[in-house]
Write a protein that holds these residues in place. Sequence first.
Motif, PDB file in Angstrom:
ATOM      1  N   ASP A   3       0.813  -1.224   0.000  1.00 54.13           N
ATOM      2  CA  ASP A   3       0.000   0.000   0.000  1.00 54.13           C
ATOM      3  C   ASP A   3       0.846   1.273   0.000  1.00 54.13           C
ATOM      4  OD1 ASP A   3       0.959  -0.189   2.633  1.00 54.13           O
ATOM      5  OD2 ASP A   3      -0.761   0.921   3.388  1.00 54.13           O
ATOM      6  N   TYR A  61       3.030   3.800   8.640  1.00 53.85           N
ATOM      7  CA  TYR A  61       1.948   2.981   8.099  1.00 53.85           C
ATOM      8  C   TYR A  61       0.780   3.877   7.719  1.00 53.85           C
ATOM      9  CZ  TYR A  61       4.998  -0.337  10.320  1.00 53.85           C
ATOM     10  OH  TYR A  61       6.104  -1.045  10.690  1.00 53.85           O
ATOM     11  N   TRP A  93      -3.620   0.572   6.049  1.00 54.19           N
ATOM     12  CA  TRP A  93      -2.622  -0.494   6.149  1.00 54.19           C
ATOM     13  C   TRP A  93      -3.086  -1.539   7.151  1.00 54.19           C
ATOM     14  CZ3 TRP A  93       0.132  -2.593  10.163  1.00 54.19           C
ATOM     15  CH2 TRP A  93       1.207  -3.420   9.832  1.00 54.19           C
ATOM     16  N   ARG A  94      -2.887  -2.801   6.779  1.00 52.73           N
ATOM     17  CA  ARG A  94      -3.230  -3.919   7.660  1.00 52.73           C
ATOM     18  C   ARG A  94      -2.154  -4.985   7.496  1.00 52.73           C
ATOM     19  NH1 ARG A  94      -8.803  -5.574   9.509  1.00 52.73           N
ATOM     20  NH2 ARG A  94      -8.438  -7.540  10.594  1.00 52.73           N
ATOM     21  N   TRP A  95      -1.641  -5.493   8.622  1.00 51.70           N
ATOM     22  CA  TRP A  95      -0.555  -6.470   8.560  1.00 51.70           C
ATOM     23  C   TRP A  95      -0.908  -7.651   7.672  1.00 51.70           C
ATOM     24  CZ3 TRP A  95       1.004 -11.339   8.870  1.00 51.70           C
ATOM     25  CH2 TRP A  95       2.375 -11.564   8.914  1.00 51.70           C
ATOM     26  N   GLU A 135      -2.950  -8.018   5.260  1.00 52.53           N
ATOM     27  CA  GLU A 135      -3.117  -7.684   3.841  1.00 52.53           C
ATOM     28  C   GLU A 135      -1.837  -7.170   3.187  1.00 52.53           C
ATOM     29  OE1 GLU A 135      -5.891  -7.993   1.809  1.00 52.53           O
ATOM     30  OE2 GLU A 135      -6.625  -9.171   3.515  1.00 52.53           O
ATOM     31  N   HIS A 136      -1.060  -6.376   3.903  1.00 49.51           N
ATOM     32  CA  HIS A 136       0.063  -5.667   3.283  1.00 49.51           C
ATOM     33  C   HIS A 136       1.432  -6.209   3.645  1.00 49.51           C
ATOM     34  CE1 HIS A 136      -3.338  -2.769   3.197  1.00 49.51           C
ATOM     35  NE2 HIS A 136      -2.977  -2.802   1.931  1.00 49.51           N
ATOM     36  N   PHE A 184      -2.765   2.024  16.251  1.00 48.65           N
ATOM     37  CA  PHE A 184      -3.082   0.728  15.655  1.00 48.65           C
ATOM     38  C   PHE A 184      -4.221   0.102  16.429  1.00 48.65           C
ATOM     39  CE2 PHE A 184       1.548  -0.208  14.347  1.00 48.65           C
ATOM     40  CZ  PHE A 184       1.287  -0.058  13.004  1.00 48.65           C
ATOM     41  N   ASP A 194      -2.919  -9.826  14.291  1.00 43.49           N
ATOM     42  CA  ASP A 194      -3.087  -8.933  13.149  1.00 43.49           C
ATOM     43  C   ASP A 194      -3.103  -7.522  13.719  1.00 43.49           C
ATOM     44  OD1 ASP A 194      -3.396  -8.074  10.541  1.00 43.49           O
ATOM     45  OD2 ASP A 194      -5.470  -8.755  10.330  1.00 43.49           O
ATOM     46  N   TRP A 243      -3.779  -3.153  12.386  1.00 37.24           N
ATOM     47  CA  TRP A 243      -4.096  -2.236  11.301  1.00 37.24           C
ATOM     48  C   TRP A 243      -4.155  -0.816  11.834  1.00 37.24           C
ATOM     49  CZ3 TRP A 243      -7.217  -6.120  13.096  1.00 37.24           C
ATOM     50  CH2 TRP A 243      -8.392  -5.754  13.760  1.00 37.24           C
ATOM     51  N   ASN A 274      -5.507   2.617  12.796  1.00 38.33           N
ATOM     52  CA  ASN A 274      -6.780   3.063  13.334  1.00 38.33           C
ATOM     53  C   ASN A 274      -7.017   4.499  12.870  1.00 38.33           C
ATOM     54  OD1 ASN A 274      -9.092   3.156  14.986  1.00 38.33           O
ATOM     55  ND2 ASN A 274      -7.913   3.938  16.709  1.00 38.33           N
TER      56      ASN A 274
END
Length: 117
Positions: A21, A40, A44-46, A48-49, A70, A95, A97, A99
């Motif tokens: 991303d 990030y 962004w999400r761990w 997914e990315h 996050f 996981d 992401w 926030n």
Amino acid sequence: MNNETIIKDPSSSDTGWEFLDGSTRSAVNLRTSFVGIGTYRPGWRWSEHVGKQTGKPSENHIGYILSGSFIVKSANGEESVVGPSEAFELAPGHDAWVNGDQPCVALDFGCNEKHEL
């Protein structure tokens, strides 16, 4: 610099990554450990990315939030928010992401033998 004192700037990294991303992370290796800094982007999400990019599950993770926040989700499904000036340690299988709509800038720490993306 000598062998007893190592000083490095994580933003002038030994190693750097750009995620799918456009978020970035860089890190410096010290004698026995590493220090990384990541910026990030919103969305962004761990899983997914990073997970999709590396094909690896998440490992134990130690960090400190400089700005932004996050949401973290443990392997058992528990969700928490970690924000500025908070340190965290996440167990494997988590996981995380960003926030909200502001980037999250975070430091991360670990042992050199495990330092890879």
